[in-house]
Every structure is written in structure tokens, then in C-alpha cells.
Design a protein around this motif. Structure first.
Motif, PDB file in Angstrom:
ATOM      1  N   PHE A   1       0.823  -1.204   0.000  1.00  0.00           N
ATOM      2  CA  PHE A   1       0.000   0.000   0.000  1.00  0.00           C
ATOM      3  C   PHE A   1       0.862   1.261   0.000  1.00  0.00           C
ATOM      4  N   VAL A   2       1.829   1.317   0.909  1.00  0.00           N
ATOM      5  CA  VAL A   2       2.667   2.512   1.032  1.00  0.00           C
ATOM      6  C   VAL A   2       3.511   2.714  -0.219  1.00  0.00           C
ATOM      7  N   GLY A   3       4.096   1.638  -0.737  1.00  0.00           N
ATOM      8  CA  GLY A   3       4.956   1.763  -1.906  1.00  0.00           C
ATOM      9  C   GLY A   3       4.211   2.261  -3.125  1.00  0.00           C
ATOM     10  N   LEU A   4       3.062   1.677  -3.412  1.00  0.00           N
ATOM     11  CA  LEU A   4       2.291   2.090  -4.579  1.00  0.00           C
ATOM     12  C   LEU A   4       1.738   3.495  -4.423  1.00  0.00           C
TER      13      LEU A   4
ATOM     14  N   PHE B   1       8.330   3.425  -7.709  1.00  0.00           N
ATOM     15  CA  PHE B   1       7.787   2.139  -8.168  1.00  0.00           C
ATOM     16  C   PHE B   1       8.904   1.112  -8.339  1.00  0.00           C
ATOM     17  N   ASP B   2      10.044   1.551  -8.875  1.00  0.00           N
ATOM     18  CA  ASP B   2      11.180   0.631  -9.065  1.00  0.00           C
ATOM     19  C   ASP B   2      11.734   0.139  -7.735  1.00  0.00           C
ATOM     20  N   ALA B   3      11.634   0.955  -6.699  1.00  0.00           N
ATOM     21  CA  ALA B   3      12.145   0.553  -5.385  1.00  0.00           C
ATOM     22  C   ALA B   3      11.432  -0.687  -4.855  1.00  0.00           C
ATOM     23  N   MET B   4      10.224  -0.941  -5.355  1.00  0.00           N
ATOM     24  CA  MET B   4       9.472  -2.104  -4.900  1.00  0.00           C
ATOM     25  C   MET B   4      10.038  -3.403  -5.459  1.00  0.00           C
ATOM     26  N   ASN B   5      10.945  -3.307  -6.431  1.00  0.00           N
ATOM     27  CA  ASN B   5      11.579  -4.502  -6.982  1.00  0.00           C
ATOM     28  C   ASN B   5      12.431  -5.230  -5.955  1.00  0.00           C
TER      29      ASN B   5
ATOM     30  N   TYR C   1       3.636  -2.784 -12.615  1.00  0.00           N
ATOM     31  CA  TYR C   1       2.332  -2.542 -13.232  1.00  0.00           C
ATOM     32  C   TYR C   1       1.923  -1.082 -13.053  1.00  0.00           C
ATOM     33  N   HIS C   2       2.067  -0.578 -11.845  1.00  0.00           N
ATOM     34  CA  HIS C   2       1.686   0.823 -11.608  1.00  0.00           C
ATOM     35  C   HIS C   2       2.653   1.785 -12.283  1.00  0.00           C
ATOM     36  N   LYS C   3       3.892   1.391 -12.429  1.00  0.00           N
ATOM     37  CA  LYS C   3       4.830   2.214 -13.197  1.00  0.00           C
ATOM     38  C   LYS C   3       4.364   2.320 -14.643  1.00  0.00           C
ATOM     39  N   ALA C   4       3.918   1.200 -15.206  1.00  0.00           N
ATOM     40  CA  ALA C   4       3.418   1.210 -16.579  1.00  0.00           C
ATOM     41  C   ALA C   4       2.201   2.119 -16.707  1.00  0.00           C
ATOM     42  N   LEU C   5       1.312   2.071 -15.726  1.00  0.00           N
ATOM     43  CA  LEU C   5       0.150   2.954 -15.752  1.00  0.00           C
ATOM     44  C   LEU C   5       0.572   4.420 -15.712  1.00  0.00           C
TER      45      LEU C   5
ATOM     46  N   GLY D   1      -4.765  -8.706 -13.576  1.00  0.00           N
ATOM     47  CA  GLY D   1      -6.209  -8.782 -13.453  1.00  0.00           C
ATOM     48  C   GLY D   1      -6.863  -8.160 -14.666  1.00  0.00           C
ATOM     49  N   ARG D   2      -8.197  -8.023 -14.606  1.00  0.00           N
ATOM     50  CA  ARG D   2      -8.920  -7.470 -15.738  1.00  0.00           C
ATOM     51  C   ARG D   2      -8.445  -6.086 -16.112  1.00  0.00           C
ATOM     52  N   ALA D   3      -8.218  -5.229 -15.108  1.00  0.00           N
ATOM     53  CA  ALA D   3      -7.799  -3.862 -15.388  1.00  0.00           C
ATOM     54  C   ALA D   3      -6.457  -3.836 -16.107  1.00  0.00           C
ATOM     55  N   ALA D   4      -5.554  -4.735 -15.759  1.00  0.00           N
ATOM     56  CA  ALA D   4      -4.243  -4.782 -16.407  1.00  0.00           C
ATOM     57  C   ALA D   4      -4.369  -5.208 -17.868  1.00  0.00           C
ATOM     58  N   ILE D   5      -5.251  -6.159 -18.130  1.00  0.00           N
ATOM     59  CA  ILE D   5      -5.471  -6.589 -19.519  1.00  0.00           C
ATOM     60  C   ILE D   5      -6.041  -5.440 -20.342  1.00  0.00           C
ATOM     61  N   ALA D   6      -7.021  -4.739 -19.770  1.00  0.00           N
ATOM     62  CA  ALA D   6      -7.615  -3.598 -20.478  1.00  0.00           C
ATOM     63  C   ALA D   6      -6.580  -2.498 -20.703  1.00  0.00           C
TER      64      ALA D   6
END
Length: 578
Positions: free
Chosen positions: A133-136, A155-159, A170-174, A200-205
Motif C-alpha cells: 500500500f505505502v509503496g504504490l 515504483f522501481d524501489a518495490m523490486n 504494473y503501476h509504473k506502466a500505468l 487482473g482485468r484492469a491490467a489486460i484492459a
């Protein structure tokens, strides 16, 4: 392949204490009436009443931190975030570490676009705060301040945490797509050796929409086709695919501002916590996600699902009713709303909801199948058979996954008294899905009750038991068929096993009693009949005859008034998938 909920749960820290009030919370005098009423409502997940009674208690003891916290939770759960926000702000001033207060204040700051205030609130989280939660969220706060370089770094720090890395990317891509860098965003969505980053569905869309922005429409269609072929159910994805295939202009709408990304974070938490022991927290996250992004329909669906599990069908129905008619989620929401109406005891309202939906979406297999299921469960078997026929008509040439439609229509025909049509459909279901235990069981049992094809009938049920050895109802079928054939000693071990698997089912206990009587174990038989009485009544169980057997014995009680029914068909919310 979409990641399973288990992977989300693996990244979610223990948070049950978040909703716990401090033990000294309710020491003030004069609160007993309102407090006890609030507590009772809270224990029943009656959030509307709980919010009301906590409010009354707070009027008597306005400084009580425990009351503030519980009142805030109840208000959010009943979908009154505006009413919870002042409580959360006051609670945060007096108890800076209150997790629920932080969540509500964070969500309100984000909804208002105040990213500085949101960052300050996020900074108050302690060392036990959820890293996902905090990272995103920290990444989206940087986006909200137009610092995309810092956002990517966060976002990369979460790696560094393998369980969180996929979500960070995923959120970096968004965020990259929001900034207009669709090429870089698509490269992340496409993934690497492990396949596309489809969480999930949102990522596919989002992936499909990103491909459309760089003129790779055919690839976008292929992405959705692959997801649908893998059984990913989504009317919204189908609508997006149809728009792409028709050559319509499809903009990137998954994320249109930083707040949308933040709302996605709250929704991710709600989806990851979607289990019976964390439903309350899932509801809180889902409600806050929609507060941040009012058009986030998925948040209403997640909240409704959790509320329905808690038995709060009124709030679940209200959440589903929020979905507008022009939303790609409208069909899904209406089908679920009908389910909550039926679960609340109003089957007629659920059927009416689906009939109205069928009037506007009569060519939808999902809608026709859902209407047929509801009619069958309401024991309107002739109407159900007609609705299943409409669904089968939409299918055209049936494929193996459609066996459930034929099975369900066969049940409807059999219950309506048309065995000829029922048998045809049972055999068609088996042709589509050979060896399907439920179909084998129902068909075999029915044949025995009619005294037809007994060798085939027994073989079908034996195969069904082999296919599902831990199904008590199917095991009961085998024991009861052997009983009907007069093979009592052979029937006994199967009936004992059936009761072991379904110990409180009245019909199975009654069957075991009959078998025990026939093998001379009469005292044990009477014990089982008494158990059946204690667990009854039940549909198709003759309670008067059961009492007569206890009084004068099995033979003196006379024959059954009706043939013992086959085991109840399994709930089939999506017959096209079996």
C-alpha cells in the motif's frame, strides 16, 4: 495468466487490528444503552444502525477515541465517507497512529487533489504499515506532483521485494501511459520470460488500450482474445475487444489522473482482502477507492461481494444499483444484484431484475443463463427450461463448456415431469463432457427410480462416485440405489460413508436408517431416524412417515409416498462454464 488472489494476500500484512478499538474506549458513564445497541449492530455487520448508535454515544462522550474509530468504520462501510472524514481527522489529531483514521484522511485528501496533505498523512504510517500500500501510493503521490522521475524511482524501489515487484512495475506502466509514454508502458505490460504483466482485468484492459495508442490494434485484440480464451470472464473486456475490432477510436482511459492510480491502489487492497475473515477491511478499502474515483465501478462490485458474504444484502444491492446502465459493468452488476435479492429472500425481485435485463440484453448468454438459474431455483421449472432453451439457442453449436446448460435444462424438464426431454439433455451433457459426475449421478438415479436400464444406471452412479469420492450426495445415491435393488449389505458401507461426508443432512440420515433397519440393526436405525428428524424438515423428506417409522417400524410405515429424490443439483451460477 492473471495472478491469483493468494499472491496478493502474500503481499498483504496482517491488518485485523486496524479495526479494533482500544480496550478503554467505552468507560464513560451513561453510554450503556447506545453503546450496547451499537455493539450489537456492529457484531451483526449492520453498519447503518451501528453508525447511528455510535453517533448517539459520541454525543454523550465526544472525546471517546474508541467510539470515534468504530463510528468512522461504520460510516465508511455504509458508504458515508463524508460523514466519516471529520471523525477521522479528529481521531488523527488525538491518536496520530490510528490506521483507520489515516486511511480515511488519505482518501479524502486524494479525492480533493491535495497531494501535499496526502503525503503528510502517508508519512505518519508506522513501521508496521503495509509495504504494498505505502509503496504504490507513494508513487502516485509523486505523479500527483508532476514528478514522474521520482514516481518511477518509487515504483522501481518495490523490486527489492519479490512479492511486490509485479505490482510496482504494473503501476509504473500505468504512470508512463498517463504521461503519454505508451511505448515504454507497453514494454512493461508485455513482460518478459514469465509472460505479460496481467495482474487482473484492469491490467489486460490497460495493456490493450496502450497497444491501441501505438497503432497496434491487432495486437490489442489478440491480448483480449487470449484472456477470454483462458476463461477470463468480463463483459467489459468483450466490449473493449468489440470496439477495437470495429476500428473505433479507443483512448487510454484506465488512468486519466493521479487520483485514478491512487484509487487503483485502494482497490488492489480491497481485492486482496476479499475473504470472509477480512471482509470489513475489504469494504473499507473499496468504499474509499470509490470516494477517490467515483467512476471506479469495480470498487462497487468488490464492496457488494464482501457485503453479501456478511449477509448485508441491502447495502450490497444498493452498491450494485450504483452501476449506470451505460457502463460495461452493467450486466455483471445486475446479475449480481439479482443474486443478492434472492439471497435476501426476495426471489421474485431477483427474477424481475433479470427479466428486465433480458428485455434489453436478450442476446446475452450470461443473462439468459442467469435468468434460467433463478427460475430453476424458484422451482418454476417450465419457465426455467424455456430460458435455458433461449441460452442454448444463443450458443449455436455447443462446445464442451456448455454441458452445464444442458444439464440444468434436463433438471428443469425432469422436475416439470417431461422425462423424455430430460433424458435427451442428460445424455447430451454427457456427450459434451464425458464422465461428468453430477450428470452421471442424476441420470443414473433417475433411471433406477423408473426401473429402467438398471445395469447402466448402477454403472453410471459407480462412475460418479469414482469421479467424486468425497461428495456425500453422490455417495448417498450409490447406497440408496443398492437399497432400491434390495442389496442392503452392499448399500451399508456407502450410506455410512455418505453420512460421514454430510453428517447433518436429514435425507441422508434417513436413508442410512432405512438401510440399517433392513440389515437388522434396528436400534441404530431408530437413532438415525431421530437424527433425521432433528435436522429436518427438508424438501422431499416426508416428516410424518419418518415419525411413523419410529413408532411402528419401516415395513409397517408402508411405502414411500414419493420416490426418494436425487441429490440436489449443485448451484450453477454460470452454466455455460459448467
Amino acid at each position: 495468466m492473471p495472478l491469483r488472489r493468494a499472491r496478493i494476500l502474500a503481499a498483504v500484512a496482517t491488518v485485523t487490528a486496524l479495526l479494533a478499538a482500544p480496550p478503554q474506549a467505552f468507560a464513560a458513564a451513561g453510554l450503556s444503552g447506545s453503546y450496547l445497541a451499537a455493539t450489537q449492530a456492529d457484531m451483526s455487520n449492520d453498519y447503518v444502525s451501528a453508525a447511528d448508535y455510535y453517533g448517539r454515544a459520541l454525543a454523550l462522550d465526544p472525546g471517546n477515541l474508541g467510539l470515534m474509530q468504530n463510528a468512522a468504520v461504520a460510516r465508511v462501510a455504509e458508504n458515508d465517507v463524508a460523514g466519516a472524514t471529520p471523525l477521522a481527522k479528529e481521531l488523527l489529531e488525538k491518536a496520530p497512529g490510528s490506521p483507520i483514521a489515516l486511511l480515511v484522511v488519505l482518501a479524502d485528501d486524494l479525492a480533493n487533489g491535495d497531494f501535499d496533505a496526502a503525503e503528510a498523512a502517508l508519512g505518519k504510517t508506522g513501521p508496521d504499515a503495509n509495504p504494498l500500500f505505502v509503496g504504490l501510493l507513494s508513487g502516485w503521490l509523486a505523479v500527483g506532483k508532476d514528478d514522474f522521475t521520482e514516481a518511477q524511482a518509487r515504483f522501481d524501489a518495490m523490486n527489492q521485494n519479490e512479492a511486490l515487484a509485479a505490482y510496482g512495475q504494473y503501476h509504473k506502466a500505468l504512470a508512463l501511459a498517463l504521461a503519454g509514454d505508451f511505448v515504454s508502458a507497453e514494454a512493461i505490460f508485455a513482460g518478459g520470460a514469465n509472460g505479460p504483466l496481467h495482474l487482473g482485468r484492469a491490467a489486460i484492459a490497460a495493456h490493450a488500450q496502450t497497444l491501441a495508442q501505438i497503432d497496434r490494434v491487432d495486437d490489442a485484440v489478440a491480448v483480449i482474445d487470449e484472456a477470454l480464451a483462458e476463461g477470463y470472464p468480463s463483459t467489459a473486456l468483450i466490449e473493449l475487444r468489440d470496439q477495437l475490432a470495429a476500428g473505433e477510436e479507443v483512448p487510454f482511459t484506465q488512468i486519466t489522473r493521479a487520483q485514478d492510480g491512487a484509487a487503483e491502489v485502494f482497490l488492489t487492497m480491497a481485492e486482496g482482502l476479499g475473504s470472509a475473515d477480512s471482509d470489513r477491511l475489504a469494504i473499507v478499502y473499496a468504499r474509499l477507492a470509490k470516494h477517490i474515483r467515483p467512476d471506479l465501478i469495480e470498487a462497487s462490485l468488490v464492496a457488494a461481494e464482501a457485503l453479501a458474504r456478511q449477509g448485508r444484502f441491502d447495502l450490497a444491492t444498493a452498491a450494485l444499483a450504483e452501476v449506470p446502465a451505460d457502463s460495461p459493468w452493467h450486466v455483471t452488476a445486475e446479475i449480481r444484484r439479482a443474486e443478492t435479492q434472492r439471497a435476501a429472500g426476495d426471489a421474485a425481485a431477483g427474477i424481475a431484475t433479470l427479466q428486465a435485463l433480458a428485455a434489453s440484453h436478450g442476446d446475452s448468454l450470461e443473462v439468459q443463463a442467469a435468468l434460467a438459474d433463478q427460475l430453476r431455483m424458484a422451482e418454476r421449472y417450465a419457465d426455467a427450461a424455456a430460458a435455458y432453451s433461449a441460452a442454448i439457442g444463443i450458443v449455436g453449436t455447443p462446445q464442451p463448456p456448455h454441458w452445464g446448460l444442458y444439464y440444468s435444462r434436463a433438471i428443469s424438464y425432469e422436475r416439470a415431469g417431461d422425462w423424455t426431454k430430460a433424458e435427451t439433455d442428460f445424455r447430451e451433457a454427457l456427450a459434451l463432457q464425458p464422465g461428468q459426475p453430477s450428470v452421471q449421478n442424476y441420470l443414473g438415479y433417475s433411471l433406477v427410480e423408473q426401473g429402467r436400464n438398471l445395469d447402466e444406471a448402477l454403472a453410471l452412479i459407480e462412475q460418479a462416485v469414482a469421479g467424486q469420492p468425497d461428495d456425500g450426495y453422490i455417495t448417498d445415491s450409490l447406497g440408496w440405489v443398492l437399497y432400491r435393488l434390495g442389496r442392503y449389505e452392499e448399500a451399508l458401507p456407502h450410506m455410512l460413508r455418505a453420512v460421514e461426508l454430510e453428517p447433518v443432512d436429514p435425507i441422508i440420515n434417513d436413508h442410512l436408517g432405512d438401510v440399517l433397519w433392513k440389515v437388522g440393526r434396528k436400534r441404530e436405525a431408530e437413532f438415525q431416524w431421530r437424527r433425521a428428524l432433528s435436522f429436518g424438515p427438508a424438501p422431499d423428506l416426508d416428516m410424518d412417515r419418518l415419525r411413523t417409522k419410529l413408532a411402528v417400524g419401516l415395513e409397517a410405515a408402508g411405502p414411500d409416498k414419493q420416490a426418494a429424490p436425487p441429490p440436489p443439483p449443485p448451484a450453477n451460477d454460470d452454466p455455460q462454464d459448467g
